[in-house]
Motif scaffolding. Structure first.
Motif, short mmCIF file in Angstrom:
data_model
loop_
_atom_site.label_atom_id
_atom_site.label_comp_id
_atom_site.label_asym_id
_atom_site.label_seq_id
_atom_site.Cartn_x
_atom_site.Cartn_y
_atom_site.Cartn_z
N LEU A 190 36.18 33.88 103.50
CA LEU A 190 36.06 33.69 104.93
C LEU A 190 37.09 32.72 105.50
O LEU A 190 37.27 32.65 106.71
CB LEU A 190 34.65 33.20 105.29
CG LEU A 190 33.53 34.23 105.15
CD1 LEU A 190 32.18 33.58 105.45
CD2 LEU A 190 33.75 35.43 106.06
N VAL A 192 40.47 31.24 106.73
CA VAL A 192 41.69 31.79 107.31
C VAL A 192 42.87 31.05 106.70
O VAL A 192 42.90 29.84 106.65
CB VAL A 192 41.71 31.61 108.84
CG1 VAL A 192 43.01 32.15 109.42
CG2 VAL A 192 40.52 32.31 109.46
N THR A 204 41.45 37.28 109.90
CA THR A 204 40.28 36.51 110.30
C THR A 204 39.05 37.41 110.23
O THR A 204 39.06 38.53 110.73
CB THR A 204 40.45 36.00 111.75
OG1 THR A 204 41.61 35.19 111.81
CG2 THR A 204 39.24 35.19 112.17
N ILE A 205 38.00 36.90 109.57
CA ILE A 205 36.78 37.68 109.43
C ILE A 205 35.93 37.48 110.69
O ILE A 205 35.43 36.37 110.94
CB ILE A 205 35.99 37.27 108.18
CG1 ILE A 205 36.87 37.36 106.93
CG2 ILE A 205 34.74 38.13 108.02
CD1 ILE A 205 37.37 38.75 106.63
N THR A 206 35.80 38.51 111.47
CA THR A 206 35.00 38.48 112.69
C THR A 206 34.03 39.66 112.66
O THR A 206 34.19 40.60 111.85
CB THR A 206 35.89 38.60 113.93
OG1 THR A 206 36.53 39.89 113.90
CG2 THR A 206 36.96 37.50 113.95
N PRO A 207 33.01 39.67 113.54
CA PRO A 207 32.13 40.84 113.61
C PRO A 207 32.91 42.12 113.90
O PRO A 207 32.58 43.19 113.34
CB PRO A 207 31.18 40.49 114.75
CG PRO A 207 31.12 39.01 114.73
CD PRO A 207 32.51 38.56 114.37
N GLU A 208 33.95 42.03 114.70
CA GLU A 208 34.76 43.20 115.02
C GLU A 208 35.52 43.69 113.79
O GLU A 208 35.63 44.89 113.54
CB GLU A 208 35.75 42.88 116.16
CG GLU A 208 35.09 42.62 117.50
CD GLU A 208 34.43 41.25 117.58
OE1 GLU A 208 34.75 40.37 116.75
OE2 GLU A 208 33.59 41.06 118.49
N PHE A 209 36.07 42.75 113.02
CA PHE A 209 36.79 43.12 111.79
C PHE A 209 35.85 43.82 110.82
O PHE A 209 36.20 44.85 110.23
CB PHE A 209 37.39 41.86 111.14
CG PHE A 209 38.03 42.11 109.80
CD1 PHE A 209 39.36 42.50 109.72
CD2 PHE A 209 37.31 41.96 108.63
CE1 PHE A 209 39.96 42.74 108.48
CE2 PHE A 209 37.89 42.20 107.40
CZ PHE A 209 39.22 42.59 107.32
#
Length: 215
Positions: A190, A192, A204-209
């Protein structure tokens, strides 16, 4: 690799700055020279074996990060290394402890025990409610923790309490803590940054990714 299911309690017969001699007649038949053994959750290598004892080498690094050189420490939890195909009744324990915690609370609840500990930040970030933690090599479940994880409790059934060194602990005693290995990898992934050897940026680990990759 271990599972945190203690097989027996051993007794430290001799110690110096380089060696530990541990009396464990019911376990030595399962140990060969060169084998890894978790001693209170610390992975050590058996270098000598007799009918009743084994000797493990200890380094200054090990002694500096553990309480194995504490002369008051007499009894230790022992577990031999996990073999391929063995049952995993606890959780994956590496034997590389993250730090030392302090016992600050002991309560008898019904016929079980509730033990409270203080953890340093290096360990606390891996402590989550209902997550796994190894305490002196024992796989236990966190029954409560504060938001930081610096204060936490575990519930201990009578069998575990009587068959491990937990029964010898007193308020203020130091214990070895190892956070869940899976949590450490999640933390790493997680973060960056970049892969230093390749110069490749990490996304970058995001909900969208995660959604775009099927999660």
């Amino acid at each position: 690799m271990f599972t945190g299911l203690v097989q027996t309690i051993g007794m430290i017969e001799q110690r110096d700055r380089q060696h530990l001699t541990i009396h464990c007649p019911d376990l030595v038949a399962l140990i060969a020279i060169g084998d890894s053994v978790a001693v209170n959750g610390v992975c050590l290598t058996a270098t000598q074996i007799t009918d009743t004892n084994f000797v493990a080498d200890v380094s200054p690094e090990t002694l500096g990060r553990t309480n194995l050189d504490d002369r008051r420490l007499k009894y230790v939890n022992l577990e031999t290394a996990l073999a391929v195909g063995d049952k995993i009744g606890g959780h994956f324990v590496s034997g590389h402890i993250d730090g030392v915690g302090i016992l600050n609370e002991i309560n008898l609840v019904g016929n079980s025990w509730e033990l409270g500990f203080t953890a340093i930040p290096d360990v606390a970030r891996y402590i989550v409610f209902k997550g796994s933690i190894a305490i002196n090599g024992i796989s236990l479940t966190v029954s409560y923790c504060n938001d930081l994880g610096t204060e936490f409790r575990v519930a201990v059934i009578p069998h575990t309490y009587e068959n491990t060194t937990l029964k010898y602990l007193h308020i203020g005693d130091r214990v070895h803590l190892e956070g869940d290995l899976l949590g450490k990898y999640v933390e790493k992934f997680l973060k960056v940054g970049s892969l230093p050897t390749l110069g490749m940026p990490l996304p970058t680990i995001t909900p969208e990714f995660l959604a775009s990759h099927g999660y």
